[in-house]
Motif scaffolding. Structure first.
Motif, PDB file in Angstrom:
ATOM      1  N   ARG A  77       0.948  -0.885  -0.119  1.00 37.09           N
ATOM      2  CA  ARG A  77      -0.332   0.032   0.100  1.00 37.09           C
ATOM      3  C   ARG A  77       1.410   0.978  -0.123  1.00 37.09           C
ATOM      4  N   THR A  78       2.163   1.563  -1.021  1.00 42.49           N
ATOM      5  CA  THR A  78       2.442   2.206  -0.549  1.00 42.49           C
ATOM      6  C   THR A  78       3.001   2.534  -2.379  1.00 42.49           C
ATOM      7  N   VAL A  79       3.471   4.510  -2.536  1.00 37.46           N
ATOM      8  CA  VAL A  79       3.243   4.602  -3.826  1.00 37.46           C
ATOM      9  C   VAL A  79       5.348   5.311  -3.738  1.00 37.46           C
ATOM     10  N   TYR A  80       5.965   5.830  -4.712  1.00 38.80           N
ATOM     11  CA  TYR A  80       6.998   5.423  -4.607  1.00 38.80           C
ATOM     12  C   TYR A  80       7.682   6.717  -5.505  1.00 38.80           C
ATOM     13  N   LEU A  81       8.310   7.638  -5.014  1.00 43.63           N
ATOM     14  CA  LEU A  81       8.960   8.760  -6.135  1.00 43.63           C
ATOM     15  C   LEU A  81      10.381   8.703  -5.518  1.00 43.63           C
ATOM     16  N   GLN A  82      11.036   7.933  -7.080  1.00 48.40           N
ATOM     17  CA  GLN A  82      12.692   7.822  -7.483  1.00 48.40           C
ATOM     18  C   GLN A  82      13.370   9.116  -7.869  1.00 48.40           C
ATOM     19  N   MET A  83      13.361  10.211  -6.747  1.00 51.49           N
ATOM     20  CA  MET A  83      14.050  11.339  -7.679  1.00 51.49           C
ATOM     21  C   MET A  83      15.403  11.261  -7.985  1.00 51.49           C
ATOM     22  N   ASN A  84      15.753  11.127  -9.325  1.00 53.14           N
ATOM     23  CA  ASN A  84      17.277  11.758  -9.909  1.00 53.14           C
ATOM     24  C   ASN A  84      17.544  13.512 -10.117  1.00 53.14           C
ATOM     25  N   ASN A  85      18.850  13.538 -10.225  1.00 51.25           N
ATOM     26  CA  ASN A  85      19.654  14.931 -10.666  1.00 51.25           C
ATOM     27  C   ASN A  85      18.938  16.133 -10.301  1.00 51.25           C
ATOM     28  N   LEU A  86      18.557  15.956  -8.882  1.00 49.24           N
ATOM     29  CA  LEU A  86      18.223  16.924  -8.312  1.00 49.24           C
ATOM     30  C   LEU A  86      18.675  18.351  -8.965  1.00 49.24           C
ATOM     31  N   LYS A  87      17.161  19.393  -8.626  1.00 46.86           N
ATOM     32  CA  LYS A  87      17.823  20.134  -8.808  1.00 46.86           C
ATOM     33  C   LYS A  87      17.017  21.978  -7.673  1.00 46.86           C
ATOM     34  N   VAL A  88      17.869  22.822  -7.695  1.00 43.75           N
ATOM     35  CA  VAL A  88      17.384  23.201  -6.959  1.00 43.75           C
ATOM     36  C   VAL A  88      15.951  23.387  -6.270  1.00 43.75           C
ATOM     37  N   GLU A  89      15.536  24.282  -7.588  1.00 47.16           N
ATOM     38  CA  GLU A  89      13.915  24.930  -8.086  1.00 47.16           C
ATOM     39  C   GLU A  89      13.185  23.065  -7.760  1.00 47.16           C
ATOM     40  N   ASP A  90      14.064  22.241  -7.152  1.00 47.37           N
ATOM     41  CA  ASP A  90      12.902  21.450  -7.019  1.00 47.37           C
ATOM     42  C   ASP A  90      12.897  21.133  -5.474  1.00 47.37           C
ATOM     43  N   THR A  91      13.212  21.919  -4.838  1.00 37.28           N
ATOM     44  CA  THR A  91      13.110  21.973  -3.065  1.00 37.28           C
ATOM     45  C   THR A  91      11.409  22.502  -2.670  1.00 37.28           C
ATOM     46  N   ALA A  92      10.561  21.957  -1.647  1.00 31.44           N
ATOM     47  CA  ALA A  92       9.452  21.612  -1.861  1.00 31.44           C
ATOM     48  C   ALA A  92       8.812  20.933  -0.674  1.00 31.44           C
ATOM     49  N   VAL A  93       7.654  21.314  -0.576  1.00 26.72           N
ATOM     50  CA  VAL A  93       7.402  19.412   0.376  1.00 26.72           C
ATOM     51  C   VAL A  93       6.367  19.210  -0.528  1.00 26.72           C
ATOM     52  N   TYR A  94       6.318  17.827  -0.581  1.00 24.01           N
ATOM     53  CA  TYR A  94       6.283  17.252  -1.027  1.00 24.01           C
ATOM     54  C   TYR A  94       5.010  16.080  -1.099  1.00 24.01           C
ATOM     55  N   TYR A  95       4.193  15.444  -1.503  1.00 24.40           N
ATOM     56  CA  TYR A  95       2.613  14.824  -0.765  1.00 24.40           C
ATOM     57  C   TYR A  95       1.796  14.189  -1.912  1.00 24.40           C
ATOM     58  N   CYS A  96       1.508  12.879  -1.396  1.00 28.97           N
ATOM     59  CA  CYS A  96       1.267  12.328  -2.209  1.00 28.97           C
ATOM     60  C   CYS A  96      -0.666  12.263  -1.813  1.00 28.97           C
ATOM     61  N   ASN A  97      -1.084  11.896  -3.505  1.00 25.67           N
ATOM     62  CA  ASN A  97      -2.733  11.525  -3.229  1.00 25.67           C
ATOM     63  C   ASN A  97      -3.194  10.818  -4.034  1.00 25.67           C
ATOM     64  N   VAL A  98      -4.274  10.625  -3.976  1.00 25.06           N
ATOM     65  CA  VAL A  98      -5.309   9.743  -5.232  1.00 25.06           C
ATOM     66  C   VAL A  98      -6.108  10.217  -6.707  1.00 25.06           C
ATOM     67  N   VAL A  99      -5.819   9.669  -7.747  1.00 23.73           N
ATOM     68  CA  VAL A  99      -6.219  11.045  -8.694  1.00 23.73           C
ATOM     69  C   VAL A  99      -8.195  10.957  -8.486  1.00 23.73           C
ATOM     70  N   GLY A 100      -7.902  12.261  -8.310  1.00 15.33           N
ATOM     71  CA  GLY A 100      -9.192  12.682  -8.189  1.00 15.33           C
ATOM     72  C   GLY A 100      -9.810  12.865  -9.735  1.00 15.33           C
ATOM     73  N   PRO A 101     -11.321  13.617  -9.398  1.00 10.16           N
ATOM     74  CA  PRO A 101     -11.347  14.511  -7.794  1.00 10.16           C
ATOM     75  C   PRO A 101     -12.291  12.817  -7.512  1.00 10.16           C
ATOM     76  N   PRO A 102     -12.407  12.753  -5.870  1.00  8.27           N
ATOM     77  CA  PRO A 102     -12.027  13.921  -5.099  1.00  8.27           C
ATOM     78  C   PRO A 102     -10.860  13.375  -4.891  1.00  8.27           C
ATOM     79  N   LEU A 103     -10.398  14.281  -4.333  1.00  7.32           N
ATOM     80  CA  LEU A 103      -9.631  14.220  -3.709  1.00  7.32           C
ATOM     81  C   LEU A 103      -8.843  14.018  -1.924  1.00  7.32           C
ATOM     82  N   TYR A 104      -8.557  12.868  -1.273  1.00  7.23           N
ATOM     83  CA  TYR A 104      -8.377  13.255   0.365  1.00  7.23           C
ATOM     84  C   TYR A 104      -7.543  13.890   0.601  1.00  7.23           C
ATOM     85  N   SER A 105      -7.754  13.843   2.145  1.00  7.99           N
ATOM     86  CA  SER A 105      -7.184  15.047   3.349  1.00  7.99           C
ATOM     87  C   SER A 105      -6.058  14.901   3.099  1.00  7.99           C
ATOM     88  N   TRP A 106      -4.759  16.163   2.551  1.00  7.10           N
ATOM     89  CA  TRP A 106      -3.641  16.159   2.478  1.00  7.10           C
ATOM     90  C   TRP A 106      -2.797  15.401   3.792  1.00  7.10           C
TER      91      TRP A 106
END
Length: 116
Positions: A77-106
């Protein structure tokens, strides 16, 4: 109740890699597509990647194409995000969710900081 718990973020240098995880509970995980989003303070949350319920197909935002890979393990029951060659502009808070609508609470998200 639905829970989405992201983890795996951290501080990494430009060009580095991270693997994010999102553990899901409270819904039929294996029957629904999943997404990763990200948000920078003061800006709107943006879609990063999408994966179908079986994991057969995925789509990416142009700004991560070729660098990020979304995957899932329905048995965990897990989804992954492999991030390679990261850039400064990738700085952020990352969230998962379902394909909506509707979305679940973050969930709380996981902070990714790319800096030298």
């Amino acid at each position: 109740q639905v829970q989405l718990k992201e983890s795996g973020g951290g501080l990494v240098q430009p060009g580095g890699s991270l693997r994010l995880s999102c553990e899901a509970s409270g819904f039929s995980f294996g029957s629904i597509g999943m997404t990763w989003h990200r948000q920078v303070p003061g800006l709107e949350r943006e879609l990063v990647a999408t994966i179908t319920s079986t994991g057969s197909y995925s789509n990416y935002a142009d700004f991560v194409m070729g660098r990020f890979t979304i995957s899932r393990d329905n048995s965990k029951r897990t989804v992954y995000l492999q991030m390679n060659n990261l850039k400064v502009e990738d700085t952020a808070v990352y969230y998962c969710n379902v394909v909506g609508p509707p979305l679940y609470s973050w969930g709380q998200g996981t902070q990714v900081t790319v800096s030298s």
